[in-house]
Structures are given as structure tokens and as C-alpha cells.
Design an enzyme around this catalytic site. Sequence first.
Site, mmCIF file in Angstrom:
data_model
loop_
_atom_site.group_PDB
_atom_site.id
_atom_site.type_symbol
_atom_site.label_atom_id
_atom_site.label_comp_id
_atom_site.label_asym_id
_atom_site.label_seq_id
_atom_site.Cartn_x
_atom_site.Cartn_y
_atom_site.Cartn_z
ATOM 1 C CG ASN A 147 -10.454 -1.714 8.386
ATOM 2 O OD1 ASN A 147 -9.637 -1.457 8.792
ATOM 3 N ND2 ASN A 147 -10.978 -2.084 7.028
ATOM 4 C CB CYS A 167 -3.737 -0.501 6.244
ATOM 5 S SG CYS A 167 -5.026 0.664 5.425
ATOM 6 C CG HIS A 197 -8.382 3.602 7.655
ATOM 7 N ND1 HIS A 197 -9.570 3.238 7.587
ATOM 8 C CD2 HIS A 197 -7.471 2.987 6.761
ATOM 9 C CE1 HIS A 197 -9.444 1.816 7.158
ATOM 10 N NE2 HIS A 197 -8.080 1.854 6.590
ATOM 11 C CE1 TYR A 251 -11.412 4.652 5.147
ATOM 12 C CE2 TYR A 251 -9.316 4.560 4.001
ATOM 13 C CZ TYR A 251 -10.331 3.832 4.239
ATOM 14 O OH TYR A 251 -10.800 2.711 3.929
#
Length: 429
Positions: A147, A167, A197, A251
Site C-alpha cells: 500500500n 487488493c 481503496h 474505505y
Amino acid sequence: MSALKLAIVGGGSTYTPELIDGFARLRDTLPIGELVLVDPAADRLELIGGLARRIFAKQGHGAVVTTTTDIEAGVADADAVLLQLRVGGQAARNQDETWPLECGCVGQETTGAGGLAKALRTVPVVLDIAEKVRRANPDAWIVDFTNPVGIVTRALREAGHKAVGLCNVAIGFQRRFAKHLGVDPELVRLDHVGLNHLSWERGVTLLDAPGAAGGREVLPELLAGFGKEIADDIRLPRRVVERLGVVPSYYLRYFYQHDLVVEELKVKGSRAAEVAEIERQLLELYADPALDTKPELLDRRGGAFYSEAAVQLIAALLGTGGGTSVQVVNTRNDGVLPFLPDDAVIEVPAEVDAAGVRPLPQRPLEPLYAGLVAAVTSYEHLALDAALRGGRDRVFDALLAHPLVGQIELADRLTDRLLAHNREHLAWA
């Protein structure tokens, strides 16, 4: 095809046994002959390497597991290299999740000012590793799980590397939706769109058979029957999920309920502190020579289903997965979302095979989501520029552009704190 050689940079992570478990279970899909764990932390490598050998042995897997602190040696002749590193460790993460709160902003390792700090520390290190991979084997694929995946993948792609970002958000939704529907996960296909995200599930198709064309749209059915469970899972109000008619990733809560999250974090404290304690306990478990399975405690570490996603992706890229498959990945936009530049990295379903990664066409993104995607993409462009060229002004610009900051005085305060907490990791600071 002969057995493959894979390398994991960051192989000393307490999370690595999740990958090992998946590699062992899915060996028919991804035939690994040698697995190299690469990490500067030699003590951790010994623990993780020993457990990896025991897991493989218990499941009758014949792969050789080696460990090294030398990146060049570890990636030599590797068919694929997985990146899962954390520059600065959990201590740096704890700072990312703490000092933004002093300014009334979300403290999180991939979103907002904390995410920018992680990008600044990480991009130069990843690019250095990628150059070593390219020199060792220019045909090797780099699969990035480090990340912030979108920014790191964009850095790799702009530097000309054979790289794709991965992811576990999408595969997590697929697995949970399949459980609600009572079907095999391979029968569930997601209409997943956005950035890493920062994504939404705009549709869920139930297939007649794995990989089949057509199918039946079941997202309204899921929201009607399991709306509370889905809303609780992403920690957003059910009424909002039902109003949107889509399922935002977890997120999105940092954007949709920013101030509420800030107040919660001030009371709860950082996730990094919680993870550090979990890691301490995991390392104690890993030291047990009798342990030969992935411990249940690892589920609390995060990253569920990453091993399955990694196996599917690597198998497709290396031609062991039975042809072309559709998987959600982070890759170049190349016109898929026409309001973004071609070199933006988006997270969408893509055709993946030995010829590479080809993002699938998307229907127009609704204005409710497109504006946020465009704004965060602009921030990511500025964040990458700051990571590559350094300078306080570039850090300030990235923060000013971020939708969760966007004010001069706030960006100034955050910039000062970011630099103060990260000087040892920033060569230019």
C-alpha cells in the site's frame, strides 16, 4: 510447464503464512517448485521460513523454501515477484494513524495524509527493488500488494515495469456475497469500479457456471435480503447503502463519515497498535516447531483471501491457470474511464493471461462517484510526483488537492507534521 520460482519481498511479514497456505492448497493451479522469502529481518525470516516448510510438508507440497536478506539473489530467475513490504514497520504506521488526528483529519495508512506519508516512504524503495528484478529477469511479473497500491502500481508502470497491483477488497466482497447467496464464489462476478481503496460494487452477477457468459443480476436481491449484514460489514448506515443501490468499499467510510471516524479514532486509538500486538502473538506461535498450519489468529491480521487472489492472478499471468480469466486488478486506465488520464491506475475487472492485463470496458461512472474518483486521481498524481522528486511544496500540493484536506492552513499543518515524523525515511527531507 515446469515448476515455477516465486519470490516474496517482505517475506518476513507475519502475514506470509496466509500466502503459503494458499500456495499449498492451490498447487494444481500454481505449480511452485521454489519459493524465496526475501526480507532484511533475518530473525523473522527464520521463523516464517520454518513455518512455510512445515505447512508445505503437511500438505504434501514439494516446493523448496529458501530465505535471504539479499534482494538480488532472492529474485534471480524468479518468474514472478510479490511485493508486500512496509517501510518503517508498524512504528511508522502508528505515526501515520496518529499525527493527522492532531489536525482533525483521519489517521489511516492508505487514505489522507497518513497514506501520503506511506507513499513517500514506499515508492523509492519499491522502484529500487523493481530495478533489481528487471536486471535479474526482465520477463518477471511484479505483483504489488504494498500500500498504497494505486500509487505504487502507477510508479511501477510509469517506470516501465511489468507490474500489476492487487487488493483483497474485491475478492472479499465476492466471497461474502457468495456466502449470502449460498453458492460457489466462482459463480459470482462483480461489477467493481473505482480506484484502489476507493471503489464500489455497482452490480453482482450470478453465473450459470464458472467463467460463463451472461448470468443474472442479483445485487438488488442481496441488498433486500442482506442489507443489514452488508451495511454492518462496511460500517455504513443501511439507509445510505440502500439509497445508493451500490456497495461501497469500507474505505469510503473515511470520506462519507470523515468527522465521525476521526472522533472514533481519537477514542479507540490506532489500528497499528492492535496489529503490533497481534504480530507479537503470531511470532510466538510461529516459533513453535510443532505448528504446521495457518493459525486462526492470523485472520485478525487483515488481508483475508489475498492468497486466493494472488494465486489466481499469478497463474493467469504465467499461463498455468487454464487460459484467460477475469480478475479485479489495479492497472493503467488507457481510456476505460474517459474522464481520467490514460496513465492513471484504476481498479476494475480485467482480462488476465500470459499476454498481460487488459481492463474491461466500463459503462459511464455516475457523477456521484466520478467526481471523487477524479479528485483522488489528481491527488495520486501529485503524491507520486512528491515521492519521486521530493520537496515540501510538492507534499503541500498533494495534501491541498486531497478531498479530505483541501484547505491551505490545514495542508500546511499536515505537511509540517508529515515531514517531522518521516525525515529518517526521506532522503530529500
